[in-house]
Design an enzyme around this catalytic site. Structure first.
Site, short mmCIF file in Angstrom:
data_model
loop_
_atom_site.label_atom_id
_atom_site.label_comp_id
_atom_site.label_asym_id
_atom_site.label_seq_id
_atom_site.Cartn_x
_atom_site.Cartn_y
_atom_site.Cartn_z
N ASN A 84 -5.99 -10.51 0.55
CA ASN A 84 -5.94 -9.16 1.11
C ASN A 84 -7.00 -8.95 2.19
O ASN A 84 -8.20 -9.08 1.94
CB ASN A 84 -6.15 -8.14 -0.02
N HIS A 125 -1.06 1.54 -13.57
CA HIS A 125 -2.17 2.21 -12.89
C HIS A 125 -1.92 3.71 -12.82
O HIS A 125 -0.98 4.17 -12.15
CB HIS A 125 -2.33 1.69 -11.47
N TYR A 153 -12.23 4.54 -4.94
CA TYR A 153 -11.45 3.39 -5.38
C TYR A 153 -10.40 3.80 -6.41
O TYR A 153 -10.68 4.52 -7.36
CB TYR A 153 -12.35 2.30 -5.99
N ASP A 188 -11.45 0.54 -14.36
CA ASP A 188 -12.03 -0.44 -13.44
C ASP A 188 -13.22 0.18 -12.71
O ASP A 188 -13.06 1.11 -11.93
CB ASP A 188 -10.95 -0.89 -12.44
N GLU A 195 -11.47 -11.08 -11.16
CA GLU A 195 -10.39 -11.05 -10.16
C GLU A 195 -10.83 -11.64 -8.83
O GLU A 195 -9.98 -12.08 -8.04
CB GLU A 195 -9.87 -9.63 -9.97
N HIS A 250 -4.76 -10.93 -12.83
CA HIS A 250 -4.79 -9.93 -11.77
C HIS A 250 -3.40 -9.74 -11.18
O HIS A 250 -2.72 -10.71 -10.85
CB HIS A 250 -5.76 -10.43 -10.69
N ASP A 309 -1.10 -6.70 -3.66
CA ASP A 309 -1.34 -7.78 -2.70
C ASP A 309 -1.13 -9.16 -3.29
O ASP A 309 -1.28 -10.16 -2.60
CB ASP A 309 -2.74 -7.67 -2.08
#
Length: 402
Positions: A37, A122, A159, A210, A262, A312, A316
């Site tokens: 990414n 998410h 984030y 996270d 990750e 992960h 992306d």
């Protein structure tokens, strides 16, 4: 079965992807994901200019030898670009081998160890009310495990939180966007977030969060201690893990399970974390850790120390990378959970997948190989767009971990 042609395709169906297409002399086509990414063209050049010419004429069945050839033979080892390039070749060769055998890939990895692959979704929101609505939406889709991200009051989206409707961290433009971070405000806010979610949805929901590398070790320890009463499934990337010993301090102060990895791309990155059991879940991606061969090594070592997988799975990672993860998830013994950030509709125009999702879990599918078909004609409709992940600054302007 000799490698006859190697092609690198960069396209942007909703976001940028780097796809490796390997064709054999008997006409089989294997595919691999090499997306990094914000640095897509770097790995595309690595593959096209340096790796592809060395593959022509090689035995497509010789997966281990090819992995070592690309890892040891280059002299310059590890790093995200190198390991993503190796991953793309490795996954493409596993795809070819399984197609040649007429079997879904997980059968070549040892067969099923479970009936399905549990995933987490998410949830995100600019406010607690918006976050609760997002969690409920995922539950309505069948998820039983949910990552929760919410804006810290006074500091913008931040984030994991969408400024608009859907969250995609990379944004098109000449340079990265900049966000602002203040650890104290975040640390004060997070217990309120967990209390609201746990109160709304009860004790059975698996709640993940996270931190995204943004705390110091002692701040991470404070966060874990403050959230223990809400029984998190895990806290992820609580502090930058390049300093593996930093997790000793966190472990001393909290029993909340910890996940990290990750941004790791080799088993070497985990040695202290595994041997001292400083984490509970290993988060590397097939795409960034040397493919199925590389990630299998990591997870086999993790299993020795009773550490589970949590591969992960953001947007992306292309559907090729997700499919490879699902086959590995299905086969390994120490599976924990699979991340699932859902791709947009344009992505499905380019990648036709054989896996399926229902009731909070995946099936890898029974197509031979990976089970993903790559439409090169469709890919041509979506040209590469320069895009970057954000950067993060403290209130005084100091550049910080994002």
């Amino acid at each position: 079965m000799k490698i006859d042609n190697v092609e690198v395709v960069v396209c942007s169906p909703g976001r940028n992807f780097v796809t490796l297409v390997v064709t054999t002399d008997d006409g089989l086509v294997g595919i691999g994901d090499a997306t990094v990414n914000g640095r897509e063209l770097a790995v595309a050049s690595y593959l096209r200019d340096h790796v592809a010419p060395t593959l022509i004429g090689r035995d497509a069945h010789a997966i281990e030898d090819t992995w070592q050839y690309l890892y040891r033979g280059a002299y310059w080892r590890r790093g995200p670009i190198t390991m993503a390039a190796i991953a793309a070749v490795d996954v493409a060769l596993w795809d070819l081998k399984a197609q040649a055998a007429g079997l879904p890939l997980y059968q070549l990895l040892g067969g099923r160890s479970r009936t399905s692959v549990q995933a987490y979704g998410h949830a995100q929101g600019a406010s607690l009310d918006a976050l609760v609505d997002s969690v409920q939406s995922l539950l309505d889709q069948g998820f039983r495990a949910v990552r929760v991200q919410v804006a810290t009051p006074g500091f913008g989206a931040g984030y994991g939180v969408a400024a608009a409707s859907a969250y995609e961290p990379a944004s098109a433009g000449a340079r990265p966007t900049e966000e602002t971070w203040e650890a104290g405000a975040y640390l004060r806010h997070m217990p309120t977030v967990f209390e609201r979610v746990r109160t709304e949805f009860g004790p059975e929901l698996a709640i993940l969060h996270d931190v995204h590398h943004r705390l110091t070790p002692i701040q991470a320890a404070r966060l874990g201690k403050s959230l223990e009463q809400y029984d998190p499934f895990w806290l992820e990337d609580v502090t930058p893990a390049e300093n593996q010993e930093a997790f000793r301090l966190v472990r001393q102060h909290t029993t909340v399970p910890l996940a990290t990895g990750e941004i790791f791309n080799s088993v070497v990155d985990y040695l202290t974390l595994f041997s001292e059991q400083l984490i509970d879940y290993a988060r590397s991606a097939v795409t960034h850790a040397g493919g199925i061969t590389g990630l299998r090594r990591i997870l086999d070592l993790a299993a020795v120390h009773q550490i589970k997988s949590a591969v992960h799975g953001p947007t992306d990672i292309s559907p090729i990378g997700l499919a490879a993860a699902l086959h590995l998830d299905t086969a390994i013994h120490n599976f924990g959970i699979q991340e699932y950030m859902q791709h947009v509709e344009q992505t499905a125009e380019v990648f036709d997948v054989g896996y399926s999702f229902a009731d909070g879990a995946f099936q890898p599918g029974e197509r031979a190989g990976l089970g993903v078909r790559f439409d090169r004609d469709a890919a041509k409709r979506y040209e590469y767009q320069r895009a970057y992940l954000p950067v993060n600054r403290l209130v005084d302007g100091t550049l910080h971990d994002w």
